[in-house]
Design a protein around this motif. Sequence first.
Motif, PDB file in Angstrom:
ATOM      1  N   GLU A 142     -13.350   9.040 126.882  1.00  0.00           N
ATOM      2  CA  GLU A 142     -12.054   8.545 126.417  1.00  0.00           C
ATOM      3  C   GLU A 142     -12.248   7.652 125.192  1.00  0.00           C
ATOM      4  O   GLU A 142     -13.099   6.764 125.178  1.00  0.00           O
ATOM      5  CB  GLU A 142     -11.374   7.746 127.528  1.00  0.00           C
ATOM      6  CG  GLU A 142     -10.000   7.232 127.152  1.00  0.00           C
ATOM      7  CD  GLU A 142      -9.373   6.423 128.274  1.00  0.00           C
ATOM      8  OE1 GLU A 142      -8.324   5.789 128.020  1.00  0.00           O
ATOM      9  OE2 GLU A 142      -9.933   6.417 129.387  1.00  0.00           O
ATOM     10  N   PHE A 143     -11.444   7.888 124.155  1.00  0.00           N
ATOM     11  CA  PHE A 143     -11.554   7.104 122.930  1.00  0.00           C
ATOM     12  C   PHE A 143     -11.264   5.622 123.193  1.00  0.00           C
ATOM     13  O   PHE A 143     -10.400   5.271 123.996  1.00  0.00           O
ATOM     14  CB  PHE A 143     -10.553   7.587 121.876  1.00  0.00           C
ATOM     15  CG  PHE A 143     -10.934   8.875 121.212  1.00  0.00           C
ATOM     16  CD1 PHE A 143     -12.243   9.127 120.836  1.00  0.00           C
ATOM     17  CD2 PHE A 143      -9.968   9.837 120.942  1.00  0.00           C
ATOM     18  CE1 PHE A 143     -12.587  10.312 120.213  1.00  0.00           C
ATOM     19  CE2 PHE A 143     -10.298  11.024 120.319  1.00  0.00           C
ATOM     20  CZ  PHE A 143     -11.620  11.266 119.959  1.00  0.00           C
ATOM     21  N   ASP A 144     -11.977   4.774 122.492  1.00  0.00           N
ATOM     22  CA  ASP A 144     -11.621   3.365 122.406  1.00  0.00           C
ATOM     23  C   ASP A 144     -10.682   3.236 121.207  1.00  0.00           C
ATOM     24  O   ASP A 144     -11.119   3.312 120.056  1.00  0.00           O
ATOM     25  CB  ASP A 144     -12.876   2.510 122.213  1.00  0.00           C
ATOM     26  CG  ASP A 144     -12.588   1.018 122.291  1.00  0.00           C
ATOM     27  OD1 ASP A 144     -11.505   0.610 121.833  1.00  0.00           O
ATOM     28  OD2 ASP A 144     -13.445   0.268 122.779  1.00  0.00           O
ATOM     29  N   ILE A 145      -9.402   3.063 121.466  1.00  0.00           N
ATOM     30  CA  ILE A 145      -8.406   3.041 120.398  1.00  0.00           C
ATOM     31  C   ILE A 145      -8.672   1.889 119.429  1.00  0.00           C
ATOM     32  O   ILE A 145      -8.493   2.019 118.205  1.00  0.00           O
ATOM     33  CB  ILE A 145      -6.978   2.941 120.987  1.00  0.00           C
ATOM     34  CG1 ILE A 145      -6.663   4.212 121.795  1.00  0.00           C
ATOM     35  CG2 ILE A 145      -5.949   2.775 119.880  1.00  0.00           C
ATOM     36  CD1 ILE A 145      -6.676   5.497 120.985  1.00  0.00           C
ATOM     37  N   GLN A 146      -9.093   0.763 119.948  1.00  0.00           N
ATOM     38  CA  GLN A 146      -9.429  -0.354 119.071  1.00  0.00           C
ATOM     39  C   GLN A 146     -10.630  -0.011 118.192  1.00  0.00           C
ATOM     40  O   GLN A 146     -10.712  -0.448 117.046  1.00  0.00           O
ATOM     41  CB  GLN A 146      -9.702  -1.610 119.900  1.00  0.00           C
ATOM     42  CG  GLN A 146      -8.467  -2.117 120.622  1.00  0.00           C
ATOM     43  CD  GLN A 146      -8.728  -3.362 121.449  1.00  0.00           C
ATOM     44  OE1 GLN A 146      -9.861  -3.843 121.526  1.00  0.00           O
ATOM     45  NE2 GLN A 146      -7.687  -3.892 122.071  1.00  0.00           N
ATOM     46  N   GLY A 147     -11.550   0.776 118.718  1.00  0.00           N
ATOM     47  CA  GLY A 147     -12.688   1.239 117.916  1.00  0.00           C
ATOM     48  C   GLY A 147     -12.247   2.122 116.764  1.00  0.00           C
ATOM     49  O   GLY A 147     -12.843   2.086 115.678  1.00  0.00           O
TER      50      GLY A 147
END
Length: 644
Positions: free
Chosen positions: A175-180
């Motif tokens: 799952e993507f780290d949106i903050q990343g």
Amino acid sequence: MCGLVGIFDTTGRRPVDRDLLSAMNDSLAHRGPDGDDLHLEEGIGLGHRRLSIIDLAGGSQPMFNEDGTVAVIYNGEIYNFQELAQELRERGHRFHSVCDTEVIVHAWEEWGADCVQRFRGMFAFALWDGNSETLFLARDRLGIKPLYYAALPDGRLIFGSEMKALLCDPVLEREFDIQGIEEYFAFGYVPDPRTIYRSVHKLPPAHTLVWQRGKPQPAPQRYWEICFQADNRMKEADACVELRERMSEAVKIRLMADVPLGAFLSGGVDSSSVVSMMAEHSSGPVNTCSIGFDVPDFDEAIYAEQVAKHLNTDHRSRQVAADSFDLIEDMSKFYDEPFADSSAMPTYQVCRLARESVTVALSGDGGDEAFAGYRRYRWHHYEEMVRGTLPGPLRQPVFSLLGRIYPKMDWAPRSFRAKTTFQALARESVEGYFHSVSILSDALRQRLYSPRMQRELQGYHARSVLEDTLKDAPVEHHLDRVQYADMKTYLPGDILTKVDRASMATSLEVRVPLLDHKLLEWAATLPPAFRLRAREGKYLLKKAMEERLPHDILYREKMGFSIPLATWFRGPLREVVRRRLLNGALDQVGLFDMGFIERLLDEHATGISDHSVPIWALLMFESFLSNVHLAAVASRVPARATGT
């Protein structure tokens, strides 16, 4: 240089999947083509790939203590290992090799987690102590060598030198780290300790992680800090002498190798200084290499040739086509997550050239951060002087107004592009520096993101990275602050990541003497005027090298190591890029405003604006999606319950 992987059952002693451990190890074959081995016991598995540099016959890993209860896998070089080995022998430890790896084992037995305080060099390692059932992970002070880890829902910890090793485990969440993602489009990389995936972390530089079986998940612990405290009694002439001596020693200890050794030579101040010191300690000509481009504005080869002739090196140079677009696919596989520094391509090419004749190469990386060489330091210094003379309540409304009404003239000489300067002066210090290092502005990122992406960000702003970094920074001067910020973010996240992956892709070890921690600690005591004086960055370094290098090499305008993106994207790559961005994987993830991306492409192609940087960042994100992420998601399986 080497690659390491491991699986640790943090809750019990379940058998380790040997096939999975082997697959993880094989994924790092490029980091160590000279040998590989696995070690498994109850609840722990260690894997290693070796690039033989020192003690070619006796340095295989994993390496153990006398009774086999302590094992280590290691990537790096500890340059003071001989002195440490002698001290440990005097304390009763027995050695069976003449390599630096074994020193780590005995240093752990003698000093525990404090052993890292004694190591001088670059390293990432994992040590297993069967007596206390403890896993010890460590990363060097500056983050020269990488180390990734992930705590899985089933109670296992997996780790490795590159994220591709962790992606071999089908249980790992993708799952993507949106903050990343926000941080990537702000900085061009995902800063430590975050990665593009929420489940995976980078062990930060100068940190260790001590995890004992059956205990709660620990937090990484810092073991070193760079503190800026100026010695204002220092005399310039004395400082020049001491700088030469310290650089000479830092280079000398990095010449140990049982394989051919050379250096990168760009013709800039940093690499030329390193090669000059190498020549001082070498009995014959130093092996140097550089690459040139077929676009004159981006070609430094003539300067490298000039320095090579001056220092009488055995120099090899090769011209490469600036439009080596086919390397983009390889780049995404090297880095495992989005990485937008376009100089990664020429860095890979010079590493490939060097590997034809040497196994170890010294570089000049770190000189800009250590001695204030970036142009942005000069502009920040000017802005801070203005901020210091006008109180915020007066400065902010005045310069905000000027920034709004002054026309935007990106095409004009910098002295006429006052709009950006006015906008910068209206900001506070950290916010101003954030905007100077951002690859995409706040406004551009907001327009780039889809409504879904903006909702999931929940107001998060990448500026937080610098705010958190500088919150309690041990600095005195505003120049210290930005150098400190770069040492903690840009240096490990961009520069060192770029060099590590590009060099390891060619099985080449790169050593960075200007990032010797003892040299850096001393450099942090230099008065700000010794680092930046008027318009001259790296002032003291240049003065110290005047007796060794040509004046026009030391004082020529800084070029950097870049490629002609704007020309590419209006020329032969125009249609390729358009097809990739509009008809590729970007639209599938739902994170971007595809209409705005099309507008960026149109405006760049017609010459209305130069959008080469955001286009490149998007292209590298799309390449990551196509070559890494989609395959990783396809191999994902549901996690097993803890304890099964």
